[in-house]
Design a protein around this motif. Structure first.
Motif, PDB file in Angstrom:
ATOM      1  N   THR A   1       0.820  -1.215   0.000  1.00 34.80           N
ATOM      2  CA  THR A   1       0.000   0.000   0.000  1.00 34.80           C
ATOM      3  C   THR A   1       0.851   1.261   0.000  1.00 34.80           C
ATOM      4  O   THR A   1       0.654   2.150  -0.825  1.00 34.80           O
ATOM      5  CB  THR A   1      -0.945   0.002   1.226  1.00 34.80           C
ATOM      6  N   CYS A   2       1.831   1.331   0.917  1.00 34.92           N
ATOM      7  CA  CYS A   2       2.608   2.567   1.045  1.00 34.92           C
ATOM      8  C   CYS A   2       4.084   2.401   0.689  1.00 34.92           C
ATOM      9  O   CYS A   2       4.811   3.381   0.618  1.00 34.92           O
ATOM     10  CB  CYS A   2       2.473   3.129   2.459  1.00 34.92           C
ATOM     11  N   GLY A   3       4.545   1.154   0.498  1.00 37.09           N
ATOM     12  CA  GLY A   3       5.938   0.926   0.139  1.00 37.09           C
ATOM     13  C   GLY A   3       6.902   0.888   1.311  1.00 37.09           C
ATOM     14  O   GLY A   3       8.104   0.705   1.120  1.00 37.09           O
ATOM     15  N   HIS A   4       6.400   1.059   2.534  1.00 36.86           N
ATOM     16  CA  HIS A   4       7.275   1.011   3.717  1.00 36.86           C
ATOM     17  C   HIS A   4       7.945  -0.355   3.803  1.00 36.86           C
ATOM     18  O   HIS A   4       7.319  -1.384   3.546  1.00 36.86           O
ATOM     19  CB  HIS A   4       6.458   1.277   4.978  1.00 36.86           C
ATOM     20  N   GLN A   5       9.215  -0.361   4.189  1.00 33.12           N
ATOM     21  CA  GLN A   5       9.959  -1.606   4.356  1.00 33.12           C
ATOM     22  C   GLN A   5      10.392  -1.736   5.800  1.00 33.12           C
ATOM     23  O   GLN A   5      10.828  -0.764   6.424  1.00 33.12           O
ATOM     24  CB  GLN A   5      11.177  -1.642   3.436  1.00 33.12           C
ATOM     25  N   GLN A   6      10.257  -2.954   6.318  1.00 33.32           N
ATOM     26  CA  GLN A   6      10.602  -3.223   7.708  1.00 33.32           C
ATOM     27  C   GLN A   6      11.218  -4.607   7.782  1.00 33.32           C
ATOM     28  O   GLN A   6      10.658  -5.571   7.261  1.00 33.32           O
ATOM     29  CB  GLN A   6       9.327  -3.182   8.562  1.00 33.32           C
ATOM     30  N   THR A   7      12.366  -4.726   8.422  1.00 34.16           N
ATOM     31  CA  THR A   7      12.985  -6.029   8.623  1.00 34.16           C
ATOM     32  C   THR A   7      12.414  -6.652   9.887  1.00 34.16           C
ATOM     33  O   THR A   7      12.374  -6.016  10.940  1.00 34.16           O
ATOM     34  CB  THR A   7      14.515  -5.904   8.743  1.00 34.16           C
ATOM     35  N   GLU A   8      11.959  -7.890   9.758  1.00 32.70           N
ATOM     36  CA  GLU A   8      11.356  -8.614  10.870  1.00 32.70           C
ATOM     37  C   GLU A   8      12.022  -9.975  11.010  1.00 32.70           C
ATOM     38  O   GLU A   8      12.558 -10.513  10.042  1.00 32.70           O
ATOM     39  CB  GLU A   8       9.848  -8.800  10.649  1.00 32.70           C
ATOM     40  N   THR A   9      11.943 -10.532  12.203  1.00 35.60           N
ATOM     41  CA  THR A   9      12.447 -11.870  12.472  1.00 35.60           C
ATOM     42  C   THR A   9      11.296 -12.857  12.386  1.00 35.60           C
ATOM     43  O   THR A   9      10.245 -12.647  13.001  1.00 35.60           O
ATOM     44  CB  THR A   9      13.093 -11.943  13.865  1.00 35.60           C
ATOM     45  N   MET A  10      11.492 -13.918  11.618  1.00 33.38           N
ATOM     46  CA  MET A  10      10.455 -14.925  11.447  1.00 33.38           C
ATOM     47  C   MET A  10      10.538 -15.955  12.560  1.00 33.38           C
ATOM     48  O   MET A  10      11.625 -16.350  12.987  1.00 33.38           O
ATOM     49  CB  MET A  10      10.625 -15.641  10.100  1.00 33.38           C
ATOM     50  N   ALA A  11       9.382 -16.422  12.992  1.00 29.88           N
ATOM     51  CA  ALA A  11       9.316 -17.512  13.958  1.00 29.88           C
ATOM     52  C   ALA A  11       9.642 -18.816  13.243  1.00 29.88           C
ATOM     53  O   ALA A  11       9.371 -18.962  12.053  1.00 29.88           O
ATOM     54  CB  ALA A  11       7.928 -17.592  14.569  1.00 29.88           C
ATOM     55  N   THR A  12      10.211 -19.755  13.956  1.00 32.42           N
ATOM     56  CA  THR A  12      10.522 -21.047  13.352  1.00 32.42           C
ATOM     57  C   THR A  12       9.435 -22.073  13.645  1.00 32.42           C
ATOM     58  O   THR A  12       9.422 -23.148  13.059  1.00 32.42           O
ATOM     59  CB  THR A  12      11.867 -21.598  13.866  1.00 32.42           C
ATOM     60  N   ASP A  13       8.503 -21.733  14.534  1.00 35.26           N
ATOM     61  CA  ASP A  13       7.483 -22.694  14.946  1.00 35.26           C
ATOM     62  C   ASP A  13       6.056 -22.301  14.574  1.00 35.26           C
ATOM     63  O   ASP A  13       5.109 -22.964  14.964  1.00 35.26           O
ATOM     64  CB  ASP A  13       7.567 -22.919  16.455  1.00 35.26           C
ATOM     65  N   ALA A  14       5.882 -21.227  13.819  1.00 34.08           N
ATOM     66  CA  ALA A  14       4.544 -20.791  13.426  1.00 34.08           C
ATOM     67  C   ALA A  14       4.641 -19.859  12.227  1.00 34.08           C
ATOM     68  O   ALA A  14       5.633 -19.148  12.061  1.00 34.08           O
ATOM     69  CB  ALA A  14       3.857 -20.072  14.580  1.00 34.08           C
ATOM     70  N   CYS A  15       3.590 -19.882  11.408  1.00 33.43           N
ATOM     71  CA  CYS A  15       3.523 -18.951  10.273  1.00 33.43           C
ATOM     72  C   CYS A  15       2.846 -17.663  10.729  1.00 33.43           C
ATOM     73  O   CYS A  15       2.048 -17.672  11.658  1.00 33.43           O
ATOM     74  CB  CYS A  15       2.712 -19.563   9.135  1.00 33.43           C
ATOM     75  N   GLN A  16       3.156 -16.595  10.055  1.00 25.34           N
ATOM     76  CA  GLN A  16       2.531 -15.315  10.373  1.00 25.34           C
ATOM     77  C   GLN A  16       1.552 -14.986   9.257  1.00 25.34           C
ATOM     78  O   GLN A  16       1.941 -14.696   8.133  1.00 25.34           O
ATOM     79  CB  GLN A  16       3.586 -14.215  10.519  1.00 25.34           C
ATOM     80  N   TYR A  17       0.273 -15.046   9.587  1.00 25.08           N
ATOM     81  CA  TYR A  17      -0.779 -14.838   8.599  1.00 25.08           C
ATOM     82  C   TYR A  17      -1.152 -13.374   8.443  1.00 25.08           C
ATOM     83  O   TYR A  17      -1.681 -12.982   7.406  1.00 25.08           O
ATOM     84  CB  TYR A  17      -2.021 -15.640   8.964  1.00 25.08           C
ATOM     85  N   PHE A  18      -0.923 -12.574   9.475  1.00 27.14           N
ATOM     86  CA  PHE A  18      -1.272 -11.158   9.436  1.00 27.14           C
ATOM     87  C   PHE A  18      -0.072 -10.331   9.887  1.00 27.14           C
ATOM     88  O   PHE A  18       0.698 -10.755  10.745  1.00 27.14           O
ATOM     89  CB  PHE A  18      -2.454 -10.854  10.363  1.00 27.14           C
ATOM     90  N   TYR A  19       0.059  -9.151   9.295  1.00 32.67           N
ATOM     91  CA  TYR A  19       1.121  -8.220   9.681  1.00 32.67           C
ATOM     92  C   TYR A  19       0.596  -6.814   9.475  1.00 32.67           C
ATOM     93  O   TYR A  19       0.097  -6.486   8.387  1.00 32.67           O
ATOM     94  CB  TYR A  19       2.373  -8.434   8.829  1.00 32.67           C
ATOM     95  N   GLU A  20       0.665  -5.985  10.494  1.00 32.96           N
ATOM     96  CA  GLU A  20       0.217  -4.600  10.374  1.00 32.96           C
ATOM     97  C   GLU A  20       1.396  -3.709  10.036  1.00 32.96           C
ATOM     98  O   GLU A  20       2.391  -3.667  10.762  1.00 32.96           O
ATOM     99  CB  GLU A  20      -0.432  -4.122  11.676  1.00 32.96           C
TER     100      GLU A  20
END
Length: 70
Positions: free
Chosen positions: A15-34
């Motif tokens: 939507t806005c092009g903002h970039q953010q580095t995040e750490t992924m969990a190894t035991d669950a998927c992330q279905y939503f991100y604000e």
């Protein structure tokens, strides 16, 4: 020989092009991100299992390992 998992992925908001580095969990998927910039809630694109597979620079850990997603 197995490649080491990459747990950092840079998400890009469609939507806005903002970039953010995040750490992924190894035991669950992330279905939503604000998005911290515009507050759009990202959801996986059809056929993708999580927001990292849809909007990230690196796929989620199960996909990196050649497995089915969470």
């Amino acid at each position: 020989m197995n490649q080491p998992l990459v747990l950092q992925s840079r998400l890009t908001c469609p939507t806005c092009g903002h970039q953010q580095t995040e750490t992924m969990a190894t035991d669950a998927c992330q279905y939503f991100y604000e998005c911290p910039a515009c507050r759009t809630v990202l959801k996986p694109k059809p056929g993708d299992c999580c927001v990292f597979c849809s909007y990230g620079t690196v796929a989620c850990p199960p996909i990196q390992q050649g497995q089915a997603c969470c």
